[in-house]
Design an enzyme around this catalytic site. Structure first.
Site, PDB file in Angstrom:
ATOM      1  N   CYS A  78      46.504  99.628  30.668  1.00 17.73           N
ATOM      2  CA  CYS A  78      46.987 100.948  31.082  1.00 17.73           C
ATOM      3  C   CYS A  78      46.355 102.079  30.287  1.00 17.73           C
ATOM      4  O   CYS A  78      46.085 103.153  30.823  1.00 17.73           O
ATOM      5  CB  CYS A  78      48.507 101.022  31.031  1.00 17.73           C
ATOM      6  SG  CYS A  78      49.225 100.586  29.440  1.00 17.73           S
ATOM      7  N   HIS A 117      53.480 101.318  27.183  1.00 19.92           N
ATOM      8  CA  HIS A 117      52.915 101.647  28.489  1.00 19.92           C
ATOM      9  C   HIS A 117      52.294 103.032  28.366  1.00 19.92           C
ATOM     10  O   HIS A 117      52.706 103.839  27.523  1.00 19.92           O
ATOM     11  CB  HIS A 117      53.995 101.620  29.570  1.00 19.92           C
ATOM     12  CG  HIS A 117      53.455 101.793  30.947  1.00 19.92           C
ATOM     13  ND1 HIS A 117      52.366 101.088  31.417  1.00 19.92           N
ATOM     14  CD2 HIS A 117      53.827 102.613  31.960  1.00 19.92           C
ATOM     15  CE1 HIS A 117      52.111 101.462  32.665  1.00 19.92           C
ATOM     16  NE2 HIS A 117      52.970 102.392  33.012  1.00 19.92           N
ATOM     17  N   ASP A 168      51.180 106.978  37.464  1.00 12.78           N
ATOM     18  CA  ASP A 168      51.383 105.656  36.869  1.00 12.78           C
ATOM     19  C   ASP A 168      50.850 104.630  37.854  1.00 12.78           C
ATOM     20  O   ASP A 168      51.422 104.410  38.920  1.00 12.78           O
ATOM     21  CB  ASP A 168      52.868 105.431  36.585  1.00 12.78           C
ATOM     22  CG  ASP A 168      53.150 104.124  35.863  1.00 12.78           C
ATOM     23  OD1 ASP A 168      52.229 103.278  35.770  1.00 12.78           O
ATOM     24  OD2 ASP A 168      54.288 103.940  35.404  1.00 12.78           O
TER      25      ASP A 168
END
Length: 193
Positions: free
Chosen positions: A25, A61, A77
């Site tokens: 990520c 994250h 996201d």
């Protein structure tokens, strides 16, 4: 009647057209920032890499925040089923929820780094994704590792929620939501969850 966020134009391509590697990520967000810089459609200063972690650093994250000039901010996201981009208030209720049911050491904090600074400072040699035998836990992205003149690996400085370390600003989750939500009753509905 159209919802206000319908007028918002995404700063990046639709989700399937974005550069994406599962479990990377921090690099996916770096690539989004790089795309936004290359397009010159929105000012890069409006975008922030947002690391979400806790004092235990059990997991983390990374998402992208657009502090929009409109009434609503937006979250990008690539790892969620929520809309892409997603209005901040919707994302905060659906994805963040509340830390009330978690033990204090697992309460989430946020490290926000302006996109241009993130592009200049972030580096990862992906060593965190290898096991003790040097085998990949998850396949790496197909492009070369992201590095800077100063560093080949500084991911830990971004995951750290110690404000004395690394770049950007550190917030509690609730402070982050209150600062960047639209301050409507909707954004406060997460309090009771």
């Amino acid at each position: 009647m159209a919802r206000p966020e319908a007028a918002y134009e995404a700063a990046v391509p639709p989700r399937p057209a974005c550069t994406y590697t599962s479990c990377y990520c921090e690099e996916n967000v770096w690539k989004l920032c790089d795309y936004i810089r290359s397009q010159d459609r929105y000012p890069l200063e409006e975008f922030y890499a947002v690391f979400i972690s806790n004092d235990r650093r059990m997991d983390y994250h990374v998402i992208l925040l657009h502090v929009s000039s409109g009434e609503q901010n937006f979250i990008y996201d690539l790892d969620t089923v929520l809309p892409f981009p997603c209005p901040f208030d919707v994302y905060s209720v659906e994805a963040f929820r509340s830390d009330d049911s978690l033990r204090p050491e697992f309460h989430r904090n946020i490290r926000m780094i302006q996109a241009d600074l993130y592009l200049k400072t972030f580096a990862s040699d992906r060593s965190h994704m290898k096991d003790v035998n040097g085998k990949w836990q998850k396949p790496p992205p197909p492009y070369p590792c992201i590095e800077t003149a100063d560093s080949k690996m500084n991911l830990d400085d971004f995951i750290s929620m110690n404000p004395e370390v690394g770049w950007g600003s550190v917030f509690s989750l609730s402070d982050f939501v209150h600062q960047f939500g639209s301050q409507t009753d909707y954004s406060y509905s997460l309090e009771g969850q």
